[in-house]
Scaffold this active site. Structure first.
Site, mmCIF file in Angstrom:
data_model
loop_
_atom_site.group_PDB
_atom_site.id
_atom_site.type_symbol
_atom_site.label_atom_id
_atom_site.label_comp_id
_atom_site.label_asym_id
_atom_site.label_seq_id
_atom_site.Cartn_x
_atom_site.Cartn_y
_atom_site.Cartn_z
ATOM 1 N N GLY A 246 -28.936 -22.030 3.679
ATOM 2 C CA GLY A 246 -29.604 -23.317 3.506
ATOM 3 C C GLY A 246 -30.866 -23.497 4.306
ATOM 4 O O GLY A 246 -31.470 -24.575 4.280
ATOM 5 N N CYS A 359 -41.833 -26.458 -25.391
ATOM 6 C CA CYS A 359 -41.948 -27.692 -26.159
ATOM 7 C C CYS A 359 -41.166 -28.782 -25.462
ATOM 8 O O CYS A 359 -40.054 -29.134 -25.877
ATOM 9 C CB CYS A 359 -41.396 -27.481 -27.555
ATOM 10 S SG CYS A 359 -42.640 -26.891 -28.641
ATOM 11 N N TYR A 388 -34.421 -18.578 -6.560
ATOM 12 C CA TYR A 388 -34.008 -19.441 -7.672
ATOM 13 C C TYR A 388 -35.094 -19.561 -8.748
ATOM 14 O O TYR A 388 -35.210 -20.582 -9.418
ATOM 15 C CB TYR A 388 -33.578 -20.826 -7.151
ATOM 16 C CG TYR A 388 -32.540 -20.721 -6.052
ATOM 17 C CD1 TYR A 388 -31.235 -20.347 -6.361
ATOM 18 C CD2 TYR A 388 -32.867 -20.923 -4.709
ATOM 19 C CE1 TYR A 388 -30.280 -20.199 -5.348
ATOM 20 C CE2 TYR A 388 -31.919 -20.776 -3.700
ATOM 21 C CZ TYR A 388 -30.634 -20.421 -4.035
ATOM 22 O OH TYR A 388 -29.698 -20.272 -3.047
#
Ligand code: LLP
Length: 442
Positions: A246, A359, A388
């Site tokens: 973290g 889109c 990520y």
């Protein structure tokens, strides 16, 4: 500029001593580029901080941040352990040739098939998340007469100040045994009486992209209160404390995380101090960073395309990727910074909104990117995409996932090839129902 990034005599951004325009020409765009030297530097910073203390320690790379065969091999070379969260990550690590003993298996809903696979491989540690999993693992170990080391994952009741989707330590969480619940004590008792599950210690993880050490320290303090109670009541003393990952990184100038080594020092000192107070041996200290090891080392290269000026409002500059290769802005409103990598020596004096090509109006990478006059065909670098990014990439709008390249000392190596259109239909099957006649499945 981060890590080995620099600007060469042509005014191009270089990473690892390699011209990014050459990378784009050679491997195409979008392209994830990883600065190997920076990843090594991050690992060394943490290792050196640990070495200052007379404690046993372990760094496990949380591979959900970026998982690939080459990344696992680098992790292994650097002497790190590995944290996986699925059978797929475990399989990739095995394919990469890692010793399963150095792998920890996480996850809040591991299937029986995943647990069996992990046991087949002789996994190092299973981090048991809940009593359902504990029962399943207990049965599997007995059926196989195979022992396994386990840690119990606890929710320590600490809220880290970060995006709510990436906080995990608070009580209201799907992860882990609630620290205040009777279930955890029952689980400890079960493990203590079990001949095949070796309860080595505890794990917690308070969240992700955390800038200060306070959350880590508070969690340790809270947990030691419980550790004392469990020692007194159950006779259980953890040999290992895994405080999770973290540690935050600097995506933009507004982010101000403390350095990685400071995190480590604060964590170790707190654990030492708390152990002394309880007069118990200092447990092994394990951490499992993902983002902090790979995040800033990753840069995504895009080719600039269409530009749309909305008078009095904004200018949109579209690139050849978007939420398919970087979901984070759409999912968490995450902020990034960009550069015109082919004009890196020209003053950035224009604000444009960097749009993806999906889109979807929300497919915006950066709302207010600061770039020089940028033309179609210019190379855009978006920084800090190493964590990520690729691991959450997807095929929305049937965009093929980009390639990944490692660069170091003037060399570039393709480590994940670009998906092709053929890859996109690889799992698709022809529609044949109407040909097979009247339905007979009822
Ligand atoms: N250990 C456990 C048990 C975790 O759940 C995580 C992250 C880590 C370690 C590594 O955390 P890190 O050091 O990378 O912050 N997709 C989100 C992040 C989700 C993190 C999930 N768990 C994002 O893009 O920000």
């Amino acid at each position: 500029m981060r890590g080995t990034q620099s600007i060469n005599h042509l005014g191009h951004l270089t990473i690892g001593g390699v011209d990014t325009t050459w990378l784009a020409q050679s491997f195409g765009t979008p392209l994830y580029v990883y600065d190997v030297a920076l990843m090594k530097q991050n690992v060394n910073l943490m290792k050196q901080a640990f070495e200052e203390f007379p404690v046993q320690w372990q760094i496990a790379y949380a591979s959900k941040a970026f998982s690939s065969v080459a990344m696992y091999q680098l992790v292994d070379q650097l002497g790190l352990a590995l944290d996986v969260v699925s059978g797929g990550e475990l399989y990739t690590a095995i394919q990469a040739g890692l010793d399963p003993k150095h792998i920890h298996f996480h996850g809040n809903n591991k299937s029986e098939q995943e647990l069996s696979f992990a046991l087949d491989q002789g996994i190092g540690t299973i981090i048991v998340d809940n009593d359902f999993e504990l029962d399943m693992l207990s049965e599997l170990t007995v059926a196989r007469q195979q022992s396994v080391d386990v840690l119990f994952r606890i929710t320590p009741g600490v809220e880290a100040h970060t995006h709510e989707y990436i906080t995990t330590g608070q009580e209201d969480s799907k992860f882990g045994f609630n620290v205040n619940d009777q279930t955890i004590e029952n689980a400890v008792r079960l493990a203590q009486s079990h001949s095949l599950m070796n309860l080595k210690g505890l794990h917690w993880h308070i969240g992700s992209q955390i800038f200060e050490s306070m959350g880590f320290v508070t969690a340790i303090k809270n947990m030691f209160g419980h550790i004392k109670a469990w020692r007194d009541r159950l006779g259980f003393t953890p040999e290992i404390l895994n405080v999770g990952g973290g540690f935050g990184i600097q995506y933009t100038k507004e982010d101000d995380p403390i350095p990685l080594d400071t995190h480590i020092r604060e964590i170790v000192q707190q654990i030492q101090q708390a152990s002394e107070q309880l007069k118990m041996p200092v447990p092994e200290v394990w951490v499992e960073p993902g983002r902090a090891l790979v995040g800033e080392a990753g840069t995504t290269l895009y080719t600039a395309g269409a530009k749309k000026h909305v008078p009095g409002i904004r200018t949109y500059l579209s690139v050849d990727g978007g939420m398919t290769d970087n979901l984070r802005p759409a999912l968490y409103q995450s902020k990034y910074e960009a550069m015109n990598a082919s004009k890196a020596d020209i003053k950035a004096d224009q604000t444009v909104s960097l749009a993806g090509k999906c889109c979807e109006s929300g497919d915006m990478l950066i709302w207010d990117a600061c770039l020089p006059e940028t033309l179609p065909g210019d190379l855009i670098a978006v920084f800090c995409t190493g964590a990520y990014g690729y691991s959450m990439a997807n095929n929305y709008n049937r965009l093929p996932r980009p390639a990944v390249v490692f660069v170091e000392n003037g060399d570039a190596q393709l480590v994940v090839r670009r998906e092709t259109y053929a890859d996109l239909v690889r799992h698709d099957l022809d529609y044949t129902l109407s040909l097979s006649g009247v339905g007979n499945k009822s």
